[in-house]
Design a protein around this motif. Structure first.
Motif, short mmCIF file in Angstrom:
data_model
loop_
_atom_site.label_atom_id
_atom_site.label_comp_id
_atom_site.label_asym_id
_atom_site.label_seq_id
_atom_site.Cartn_x
_atom_site.Cartn_y
_atom_site.Cartn_z
N TYR A 1 -16.77 54.17 -30.85
CA TYR A 1 -16.18 55.59 -31.37
C TYR A 1 -14.99 55.29 -32.07
O TYR A 1 -14.31 56.45 -32.40
CB TYR A 1 -15.66 55.77 -29.60
CG TYR A 1 -15.14 57.34 -29.76
CD1 TYR A 1 -15.92 58.41 -30.59
CD2 TYR A 1 -13.86 57.24 -29.35
CE1 TYR A 1 -15.22 60.21 -30.36
CE2 TYR A 1 -13.06 58.93 -29.66
CZ TYR A 1 -13.50 59.52 -30.03
OH TYR A 1 -12.99 60.60 -29.76
N SER B 1 -19.29 60.84 -29.93
CA SER B 1 -19.86 60.48 -31.77
C SER B 1 -20.88 60.95 -32.18
O SER B 1 -20.61 61.08 -33.14
CB SER B 1 -20.14 58.60 -31.03
OG SER B 1 -19.37 57.78 -29.76
N GLN C 1 -20.20 61.38 -35.81
CA GLN C 1 -20.70 61.05 -36.66
C GLN C 1 -21.40 62.39 -37.94
O GLN C 1 -21.44 62.54 -38.83
CB GLN C 1 -21.96 60.39 -36.59
CG GLN C 1 -23.52 59.67 -37.67
CD GLN C 1 -22.19 58.88 -38.20
OE1 GLN C 1 -21.60 58.02 -37.55
NE2 GLN C 1 -22.36 58.64 -39.51
#
Length: 855
Positions: free
Chosen positions: A178, A246, A250
């Motif tokens: 992360y 995360s 992304q």
């Protein structure tokens, strides 16, 4: 230790996460109490609340929502360090109360403990409150207090705080992945040429903040939905929270990669103009990402608010919404954008629903008219009748009043007095010289610089939809030019049956003018088209007498000029004799404008004396004492020699000269001398001079024919067959040859002049007459009686001969003081005129018996 009982603040479509600063605009007594608590706190104290998101509206909640007050704008979020993703300016946010019953039912179970860090005033009773997210918490149960009886009282809950374990509970691999993802996100923003200060700030935070705190911060930066932020707030388990952060990070990185790829692909293929456009679009996107709304978007939001507040009719709302959607698709630099923007501005500023309440009291209206105007009794009577009809009937379905009279008699001021009596806004439209139909109906939006017409502009300036609009100088409109006919455009405006849907070319929408009270003014009716005149009720205003001018000067003109020149009533004293002399010898008008200017000249002369006296006193010199009293002998020094003398004094009683009465086109009356003489010639030839029109020339021919036909009855010839002009020609002259003269009112004057010439009988200089004749000797009625009689009185006439059918005009219009000074003789035939004209001539008396046999 944080408190366990807190006030709840609902967040509509927003989520406050720990470590984030949010700004709310609050109003109402609860907001004032919250603000008061903030300013009373000590350095060791802090004010805490709990910010709880509201669940989205369900389908069965929509009907309830529409019955509630309009939804307030969403509160704004940002970072504690100063970065604000969706921050709005204070003046762009609408205030909200702390909670409503409908919001109570939609409160989420999780919230965020927040501390008040700053409070600023945004308006009267409106405060901007900055709150910093501290810790996740869960709502346990509401607390009942004595202050929760009101629908807008603050809601108080017991809360339970979420105890987070940071560090060992998060897998090391997940935490490292992360942190790497966060640094990659910051690096990607640097490649997109984001501001260096923002990049530096984010870099420091990725290196100093704990992973869980950094996750909350990043979720508040990237593009996420309400549900995603709510899941982030409601997730208490650290591992799941980092996993969720995360995933969202992304996805945002993938969007940034695609944007960078597209940017690099097309950059080399763009022309200079395309490159500028693309860069401008990028700049707009950056500003939006940073939370700074574009100026144009701010203006559109403000314009949309003003359109809503204008309370427009439904058919106008449809057009406004369609135009607003259209303008959002246009570029601000385009011409169409400016045209549409200007059009929407007009729609927002017009008084579609704003109006003033009529507070009509007939008694007050009478006092208002009496206080503002002296004389004009018939006019005041008709105005009171008009206002009484409005009061009884309750609407304005009545004829449009049109005040007709010479300049300076108070037509415009009468309109102002009516507006005061009705407690309405007053607006004056000057129609003099208007030649284009578009000036009345407006220009179509296809033209450059187009705008609405004078009527819609007047309503815009008045600010209400029921003002009193004065159509000044309606007789000065230019008619039937190649620009159109503005008089024809006024037909719909002044028709009570049509103006409830008046369509201006610029607006291209129906505007209701039925609540507007229109009053027109004119100097003459001759140039007003018949259809337009048919829509108005004409009220004649005549000139003032000397007594009326004296009263007006003492009560209105002199006090007004003293105030305008900074003097008191004791500084300038004008006696009645002085004012009358100024009116008689220095002015010759029906109104009082020239008299007011003459009084102003006298006041200025006294100002010069006062200024010189005060300067002498300042220098220590002793000058002559100041005398405020103006004497009649002083007028020659101040105003110069007298401009006018009494015209009767210019002549003696001479055969062939008779005084007539004339009426000017501007409403002024005057006396008119008719001079007749005979001379050797061909015989019977008639010569006319004096800038005469066709009508008055025909009257002279009729007069000569009548005298020739009745010469024997008048004892001008020995037999009936004798021609009185067998060897002589006749010349008739009207002095002041530079002034055009025409009209059917000089017939009796011409006959009297010819009879006086041939019979050598004299008409006294103090006798004047007016009237038209026929070939049979009938005296026909004429117009402008009041103006003619007033001018005769002004000139020193003591006897006036008028047609018998004009007696009613004298009784109705001529003031009583003038009736007392002038002897009126009413004639049915020309014989009555001659008997009254030559009654004092001794030669005429000798033929009286023969003359009366024809009466």
């Amino acid at each position: 230790m944080h408190p366990t009982t807190l006030t709840v603040i609902p967040l509509e479509d927003k989520v406050l996460l720990p470590g984030v600063v949010m700004r709310l605009v609050l109003s109402g007594p609860e907001a004032i109490e919250l603000t008061r608590r903030f300013f009373k706190k000590t350095e060791q104290q802090a004010i805490y609340v709990v910010c709880v998101p509201l669940h989205p509206l369900r389908s069965n909640d929509i009907a309830d929502c529409t019955s509630q007050a309009p939804q307030v704008p969403l509160p704004q979020q940002g970072m504690a360090s100063g970065y604000d993703k969706e921050q709005q300016r204070p003046d762009q946010q609408q205030p909200q109360t702390l909670v409503t019953p409908l919001q109570h039912a939609r409160l989420a179970s999780f919230g965020c403990l927040a501390k008040l860090v700053r409070v600023q005033r945004s308006g009267v009773g409106i405060f901007g409150v900055y709150m910093e997210g501290i810790q996740r918490c869960e709502l346990v149960a509401p607390v009942t207090t004595t202050t929760t009886t009101s629908s807008t009282s603050p809601l108080v809950f017991q809360v339970r705080y979420n105890q987070e374990t940071i560090g060992s509970s998060i897998p090391t691999g997940l935490m490292d992945a992360y942190m790497k993802l966060s640094k990659e996100f910051v690096q990607q923003m640097r490649q997109l040429q984001m501001p260096d200060s923002l990049i530096l700030q984010l870099t420091k935070m990725t290196n100093t903040l704990a992973p869980l705190a950094l996750a909350d911060l990043m979720i508040s930066i990237i593009e996420t939905s309400f549900d995603e932020k709510w899941n982030m707030l409601a997730t208490t388990e650290p591992t799941k929270r980092i996993t969720l952060a995360s995933t969202l990070m992304q996805r945002q990185l993938q969007v940034l990669h695609i944007s960078q790829h597209v940017h690099s692909t097309i950059e080399g293929k763009l022309t200079k103009q395309q490159r500028e456009f693309y860069l401008r679009q990028q700049l707009d996107a950056i500003r939006q990402e940073l939370g700074h709304e574009q100026k144009e978007e701010d203006e559109m939001a403000e314009l949309n608010r003003r359109l809503v507040e204008a309370n427009m009719p439904s058919h106008v709302v449809v057009i406004a919404q369609r135009e607003l959607k259209r303008i959002k698709r246009l570029q601000p630099s385009s011409t169409e954008w400016a045209v549409s923007r200007n059009y929407l501005e007009w729609l927002a500023e017009l008084p579609w629903a704003k109006r003033t309440e009529d507070r009509l009291d007939v008694s007050d209206a009478k006092r208002q008219l009496e206080g503002d105007h002296f004389g004009l009794d018939q006019v005041k009577k008709r105005i009171i009748e008009h206002l009484s009809v409005i009061k009884i009937k309750g609407d304005l379905k009545a004829p449009i009043l049109c005040f007709v009279g010479p300049p300076g008699v108070g037509k415009t001021s009468l309109g102002k007095s009516i507006a005061k009596a009705l407690s309405r806004e007053f607006h004056r439209l000057s129609l003099g010289g208007v030649r284009d139909e578009a000036d009345v109906r407006g220009h179509r939006r296809t033209y450059v610089g187009s705008q609405p017409g004078l009527v819609i502009q007047g309503l815009h300036k008045a600010g209400v939809n029921n003002p009193l609009i004065l159509l000044d100088e309606i007789d000065k409109l230019v008619h039937s030019s190649h620009y159109g006919d503005p008089g024809a455009a006024l037909l719909e405006v002044l028709d009570p049956e049509q103006n409830n849907a008046f369509t201006d070319h610029y607006l291209n929408l129906a505007f209701d003018l039925s609540n507007v009270l229109f009053i027109a003014t004119a100097n003459s009716l001759d140039t007003i088209p018949g259809p337009l005149l048919d829509r108005m009720e004409v009220i004649q205003l005549h000139g003032y007498t000397f007594e009326e001018k004296l009263h007006i000067a003492k009560t209105h003109l002199l006090p007004k000029q003293l105030v305008a020149h900074g003097l008191d009533s004791k500084d300038v004293i004008l006696s009645d004799e002085v004012i009358l002399k100024m009116a008689e010898n220095y002015t010759r008008e029906s109104g009082v404008r020239t008299l007011e200017r003459t009084i102003a000249s006298v006041v200025r002369a006294k100002c010069v004396e006062l200024a010189a006296l005060r300067e002498s006193a300042a220098d220590g010199q002793v000058g002559p004492s100041y005398c405020p009293q103006i004497q009649t002998d002083d007028l020659a020094t101040i105003l110069g020699i007298a401009r006018f003398d009494k015209e009767v004094a210019e002549r003696d009683d001479v055969p062939g000269v008779v005084t007539g009465l004339a009426y000017g086109g501007s409403g002024n009356g005057s006396i008119l001398f008719v001079e007749a003489t005979k001379m050797p010639g061909k015989g019977g030839h008639l010569q006319l001079t004096g800038s005469l029109g066709d009508v008055i020339k025909e009257s002279a021919q009729i007069a000569l024919t009548w005298v020739k036909a009745h010469a024997f009855e008048l004892n001008l010839t020995a037999t009936r067959r004798t021609n009185i002009v067998e060897f002589d020609d006749v010349h008739i002259h009207f002095p002041s040859g530079s002034i055009p003269k025409d009209g059917p009112s000089a017939g009796v004057t011409l006959v009297s002049a010819l009879v006086s010439l041939f019979g050598e009988w004299q008409v006294p200089a103090t006798t004047a007459m007016s009237g038209e004749i026929s070939l049979r000797g009938q005296v026909l009625p004429v117009g402008g009686i009041k103006e003619k009689v007033i001018s005769a009185h002004r000139a020193g006439i003591r006897k006036v001969i008028l047609p018998w059918r004009n007696q009613k005009d004298v009784d109705a219009d001529v003031p009583l003081p003038i009736k007392m000074d002038i002897e009126f003789v009413y004639a049915k035939t020309i014989w009555d005129v001659l008997n009254a004209a030559f009654v004092k001539d001794e030669k005429w008396s000798a033929n009286r018996i023969a003359f009366e046999s024809h009466l």
